[in-house]
Design a protein around this motif. Structure first.
Motif, PDB file in Angstrom:
ATOM      1  N   PHE A  23       0.806  -1.087   0.158  1.00  0.00           N
ATOM      2  CA  PHE A  23       0.191   0.113   0.165  1.00  0.00           C
ATOM      3  C   PHE A  23       0.775   1.279  -0.183  1.00  0.00           C
ATOM      4  N   ALA A  24       2.103   1.146   0.599  1.00  0.00           N
ATOM      5  CA  ALA A  24       3.066   2.282   0.816  1.00  0.00           C
ATOM      6  C   ALA A  24       3.711   2.571  -0.737  1.00  0.00           C
ATOM      7  N   ILE A  25       3.674   1.621  -1.367  1.00  0.00           N
ATOM      8  CA  ILE A  25       4.124   1.769  -2.903  1.00  0.00           C
ATOM      9  C   ILE A  25       3.162   2.388  -3.748  1.00  0.00           C
ATOM     10  N   SER A  26       1.993   1.652  -3.697  1.00  0.00           N
ATOM     11  CA  SER A  26       0.831   1.948  -4.929  1.00  0.00           C
ATOM     12  C   SER A  26       0.138   3.307  -4.445  1.00  0.00           C
ATOM     13  N   VAL A  27      -0.068   3.407  -3.036  1.00  0.00           N
ATOM     14  CA  VAL A  27      -1.205   4.661  -2.854  1.00  0.00           C
ATOM     15  C   VAL A  27      -0.345   5.883  -3.039  1.00  0.00           C
ATOM     16  N   PRO A  28       0.756   6.096  -2.377  1.00  0.00           N
ATOM     17  CA  PRO A  28       1.196   7.458  -2.787  1.00  0.00           C
ATOM     18  C   PRO A  28       1.490   7.819  -3.947  1.00  0.00           C
ATOM     19  N   LEU A  29       2.073   6.962  -4.930  1.00  0.00           N
ATOM     20  CA  LEU A  29       2.532   7.138  -6.063  1.00  0.00           C
ATOM     21  C   LEU A  29       1.155   7.425  -7.005  1.00  0.00           C
ATOM     22  N   VAL A 125      13.331   1.707 -11.329  1.00  0.00           N
ATOM     23  CA  VAL A 125      12.330   2.643 -12.053  1.00  0.00           C
ATOM     24  C   VAL A 125      12.005   3.674 -11.074  1.00  0.00           C
ATOM     25  N   ILE A 126      11.647   3.544  -9.702  1.00  0.00           N
ATOM     26  CA  ILE A 126      11.362   4.568  -9.007  1.00  0.00           C
ATOM     27  C   ILE A 126      12.272   5.440  -8.755  1.00  0.00           C
ATOM     28  N   SER A 127      13.626   4.877  -8.435  1.00  0.00           N
ATOM     29  CA  SER A 127      14.490   5.732  -7.591  1.00  0.00           C
ATOM     30  C   SER A 127      15.424   6.491  -8.898  1.00  0.00           C
ATOM     31  N   VAL A 128      15.604   5.804 -10.077  1.00  0.00           N
ATOM     32  CA  VAL A 128      16.037   6.656 -11.099  1.00  0.00           C
ATOM     33  C   VAL A 128      15.061   7.812 -11.676  1.00  0.00           C
ATOM     34  N   GLY A 129      13.853   7.486 -11.815  1.00  0.00           N
ATOM     35  CA  GLY A 129      12.821   8.417 -12.344  1.00  0.00           C
ATOM     36  C   GLY A 129      12.740   9.372 -11.607  1.00  0.00           C
ATOM     37  N   PHE A 130      12.927   9.156 -10.085  1.00  0.00           N
ATOM     38  CA  PHE A 130      12.805  10.156  -8.972  1.00  0.00           C
ATOM     39  C   PHE A 130      13.994  11.012  -8.829  1.00  0.00           C
ATOM     40  N   CYS A 148      14.785  19.552  -4.298  1.00  0.00           N
ATOM     41  CA  CYS A 148      13.496  19.150  -4.753  1.00  0.00           C
ATOM     42  C   CYS A 148      12.403  19.194  -4.195  1.00  0.00           C
ATOM     43  N   GLY A 149      12.592  19.296  -2.676  1.00  0.00           N
ATOM     44  CA  GLY A 149      11.468  19.556  -1.803  1.00  0.00           C
ATOM     45  C   GLY A 149      10.568  20.918  -1.900  1.00  0.00           C
ATOM     46  N   LYS A 150      11.506  21.820  -2.414  1.00  0.00           N
ATOM     47  CA  LYS A 150      11.129  23.212  -2.646  1.00  0.00           C
ATOM     48  C   LYS A 150       9.925  23.270  -3.522  1.00  0.00           C
ATOM     49  N   ALA A 151       9.812  22.305  -4.713  1.00  0.00           N
ATOM     50  CA  ALA A 151       8.883  22.368  -5.740  1.00  0.00           C
ATOM     51  C   ALA A 151       7.486  21.901  -5.231  1.00  0.00           C
ATOM     52  N   GLU A 152       7.385  21.115  -4.046  1.00  0.00           N
ATOM     53  CA  GLU A 152       6.139  20.764  -3.759  1.00  0.00           C
ATOM     54  C   GLU A 152       4.927  22.049  -3.602  1.00  0.00           C
ATOM     55  N   SER A 166      -1.290  22.468  -9.324  1.00  0.00           N
ATOM     56  CA  SER A 166      -0.292  22.432  -8.391  1.00  0.00           C
ATOM     57  C   SER A 166       0.423  21.028  -8.421  1.00  0.00           C
ATOM     58  N   THR A 167       1.858  20.742  -7.967  1.00  0.00           N
ATOM     59  CA  THR A 167       2.402  19.705  -7.966  1.00  0.00           C
ATOM     60  C   THR A 167       1.975  18.663  -6.908  1.00  0.00           C
ATOM     61  N   GLY A 168       1.261  19.285  -5.827  1.00  0.00           N
ATOM     62  CA  GLY A 168       0.970  18.591  -4.874  1.00  0.00           C
ATOM     63  C   GLY A 168       2.269  18.146  -3.868  1.00  0.00           C
ATOM     64  N   LYS A 169       2.233  17.137  -2.994  1.00  0.00           N
ATOM     65  CA  LYS A 169       3.137  16.854  -2.221  1.00  0.00           C
ATOM     66  C   LYS A 169       3.968  15.755  -2.794  1.00  0.00           C
ATOM     67  N   PHE A 170       4.300  15.797  -4.043  1.00  0.00           N
ATOM     68  CA  PHE A 170       5.141  14.779  -4.739  1.00  0.00           C
ATOM     69  C   PHE A 170       6.266  14.395  -4.216  1.00  0.00           C
ATOM     70  N   TYR A 171       6.966  15.201  -3.532  1.00  0.00           N
ATOM     71  CA  TYR A 171       8.238  14.751  -2.913  1.00  0.00           C
ATOM     72  C   TYR A 171       8.187  13.878  -1.711  1.00  0.00           C
ATOM     73  N   THR A 172       7.109  14.223  -0.929  1.00  0.00           N
ATOM     74  CA  THR A 172       6.823  13.168   0.229  1.00  0.00           C
ATOM     75  C   THR A 172       6.391  12.087  -0.224  1.00  0.00           C
ATOM     76  N   TYR A 173       5.298  12.032  -1.035  1.00  0.00           N
ATOM     77  CA  TYR A 173       4.841  10.765  -1.644  1.00  0.00           C
ATOM     78  C   TYR A 173       5.581   9.957  -2.116  1.00  0.00           C
ATOM     79  N   ILE A 174       6.549  10.363  -3.315  1.00  0.00           N
ATOM     80  CA  ILE A 174       7.404   9.583  -4.279  1.00  0.00           C
ATOM     81  C   ILE A 174       8.490   9.095  -3.085  1.00  0.00           C
ATOM     82  N   ASN A 175       8.780   9.939  -2.061  1.00  0.00           N
ATOM     83  CA  ASN A 175       9.879   9.329  -0.966  1.00  0.00           C
ATOM     84  C   ASN A 175       9.666   8.310  -0.482  1.00  0.00           C
ATOM     85  N   VAL A 176       8.027   8.085  -0.055  1.00  0.00           N
ATOM     86  CA  VAL A 176       7.357   6.978   0.709  1.00  0.00           C
ATOM     87  C   VAL A 176       7.567   5.921  -0.169  1.00  0.00           C
TER      88      VAL A 176
END
Length: 230
Positions: A23-29, A125-130, A148-152, A166-176
């Motif tokens: 769930f921590a993989i699929s839901v935040p992304l 794929v996740i790490s390189v893409g991020f 990167c976090g400043k772009a949230e 808005s980009t939303g909290k993409f940095y937090t979510y993709i980190n999770v």
């Protein structure tokens, strides 16, 4: 048999832990995709739109769909099924301790090895893409953001939808998502190693059992050959 029961219990905990991590993989992304109108931020690029705003170039949707599907079908459905199966085996082993040693091992070693390899690819794929997304936001001649976090929660122009959003909290979510994916990868590798150890122990027990069976007739023969003394 206590070794197998403890190992079976640990494997069951690992399966349920991976189930939660799924769930921590699929839901935040997935939430990140929704917040960006279905656009995938992994491998996305940014470029100037005008003096005030920037344009966000989303990557192919498959870059995000692949990790999400792996998280759902591999880490949620498959891990949950195996967790339930092992839980049932633990319950049955309370009455028959030999249940654990009779369970199939090799098919699950092969299947979990394949799952671990797929999970490793998804994590890469996740790490390189991020990393490519963050490099585009911070490491370029325009110096869009200091980190990167400043772009949230920043309003960017989307080349796909031609709207500002808005980009939303993409940095937090993709980190999770990234952290959970690598934890799942390690979990699947641990299950493969545990399966190999269990297969070796099962084989050793079978060999010992066959040796005891072979020795029994010869021992009886020796006992029978002893003549009673007067």
């Amino acid at each position: 048999m206590a070794v197998f029961n403890v190992q079976l219990f640990v494997n069951t905990l690992l399966y349920f832990f991976i189930f939660v991590c799924g769930f921590a993989i699929s839901v935040p992304l997935g939430v990140t995709n929704i917040e960006n109108s279905g656009g995938c931020l992994l491998y996305a690029k940014i470029q100037p739109y005008n003096v005030t705003y920037y344009t966000l170039l989303y990557s192919k949707k498959s870059n995000c769909d692949f990790p999400i599907y792996i998280g759902v079908f591999v880490c949620i459905f498959y891990a949950l099924g195996m967790g339930i199966y092992n839980t049932y085996a633990i319950y049955k082993s309370q009455k028959d301790p030999s249940i654990a040693s009779q369970m199939w091992v090799m098919p699950f070693i092969l299947l979990n090895s394949l799952v671990a390899a797929i999970m490793f690819v998804a994590s890469c794929v996740i790490s390189v893409g991020f990393r490519e997304l963050c490099d585009s936001l911070t490491k370029n001649k325009y110096q869009y953001y200091s980190s990167c976090g400043k772009a949230e929660n920043q309003r960017l122009h989307s080349q796909t939808t031609h709207k500002f959003s808005s980009t939303g909290k993409f940095y937090t979510y993709i980190n999770v998502t990234q952290t959970a994916s690598w934890i799942c990868t390690l979990g699947w590798i641990a299950l493969v190693v545990s399966g190999i150890i269990r297969f070796s122990l099962n084989r050793r027990l079978r060999m010992q059992g066959s040796q005891n069976t072979e020795r029994a007739p010869s021992d009886l023969t020796q006992i029978a050959s002893i003549e009673p003394t007067a």
